[in-house]
Design an enzyme around this catalytic site. Structure first.
Site, short mmCIF file in Angstrom:
data_model
loop_
_atom_site.label_atom_id
_atom_site.label_comp_id
_atom_site.label_asym_id
_atom_site.label_seq_id
_atom_site.Cartn_x
_atom_site.Cartn_y
_atom_site.Cartn_z
N ASP A 11 0.77 -1.01 -0.06
CA ASP A 11 -0.15 -0.31 -0.03
C ASP A 11 1.19 0.78 0.08
O ASP A 11 1.92 0.89 0.05
CB ASP A 11 -0.77 -0.35 1.38
N ASP B 118 0.15 4.80 1.08
CA ASP B 118 -0.22 6.16 2.31
C ASP B 118 -0.59 5.45 2.80
O ASP B 118 -0.80 4.57 3.95
CB ASP B 118 -2.00 6.45 2.10
#
Length: 230
Positions: free
Chosen positions: A7, A9
């Site tokens: 991922d 963020d």
């Protein structure tokens, strides 16, 4: 080849790249201060698990509708250099480097607009990106390409990450055997449960508790010095 899936963020970057881009738009005169209040409201929906990603994409692209794709891409080097690069975890850079040395294929999968994610991935030297693709229109007279403000295909968000990833795996001739997935958020639980090696990375409270209860690997990194400045 084993995959190391990340991922973006709050996992590789101490912040939300979409919100930081909204800040960039305000700071550089593309949007007014009220734009940040709108982004904050959507962020609350994301945290509550009630976000309509298509609505958010329409909102985020509003200040850019007068620009073509090439003009938007031209904004990204300054955005990445000033707003994103200082917020990349030093440990994230080290982990990415270690995964490369181990022969793993690196993939960033994110629920952020693809033009943002690809720009950040370039900074991180990650070639494979799955992000929210945008519908494009071509002007018949100028041949300029613009974004319509709508999402193209399935957004890489929650269960959509799995759908997009499986399609990519088939296209690339890869498999999930031995795959790692690094994420901070409960929104990524479907994919964390799918991989052989889930790693809760700088997790929120809910994911931290779940990872502990399931015996998943859990890592936390010190925040970059510039992370608190925006």
């Amino acid at each position: 080849m084993a995959l190391a899936i990340f991922d973006l963020d709050e996992t590789l970057v101490a912040g939300d790249s979409a919100s930081l881009f909204c800040r960039y738009l305000v700071d550089h005169g593309f949007a007014g201060d009220d734009f940040l209040a709108g982004d904050a409201a959507f962020s609350e929906q994301y945290s509550a698990g009630s976000l309509d990603m298509c609505d958010y994409i329409r909102f985020q692209l509003q200040p850019l509708m007068h620009l073509d794709k090439q003009q938007i891409d031209a904004l990204m080097p300054v955005f990445v250099n000033e707003y994103l690069s200082p917020r990349v975890y030093a440990d994230a850079r080290e982990l990415l480097s270690a995964c490369r040395a181990q022969g793993k294929r690196l993939v960033i999968i994110s629920a952020t607009a693809a033009f943002i994610v690809r720009a950040v991935a370039k900074e991180l030297e990650v070639e494979d990106v799955l992000a929210i693709e945008l519908q494009e229109t071509i002007d018949s007279e100028t041949s300029k390409v613009t974004y319509s403000g709508e999402v193209a295909g399935i957004p890489s968000f929650r269960e959509g990450k799995i759908i997009r990833l499986k399609a990519w795996l088939e296209e690339q001739g890869e498999s999930m055997d031995g795959a790692y997935f690094y994420s901070d958020s409960m929104n990524d639980l479907p994919l964390l449960e799918l991989v052989e090696h889930p790693v809760a990375t700088n997790p929120d409270k809910s994911l931290s508790e779940l990872a502990t209860s399931r015996g998943w690997q859990l890592i936390r990194w010190p925040a970059p010095a510039f992370a608190a400045s925006v």
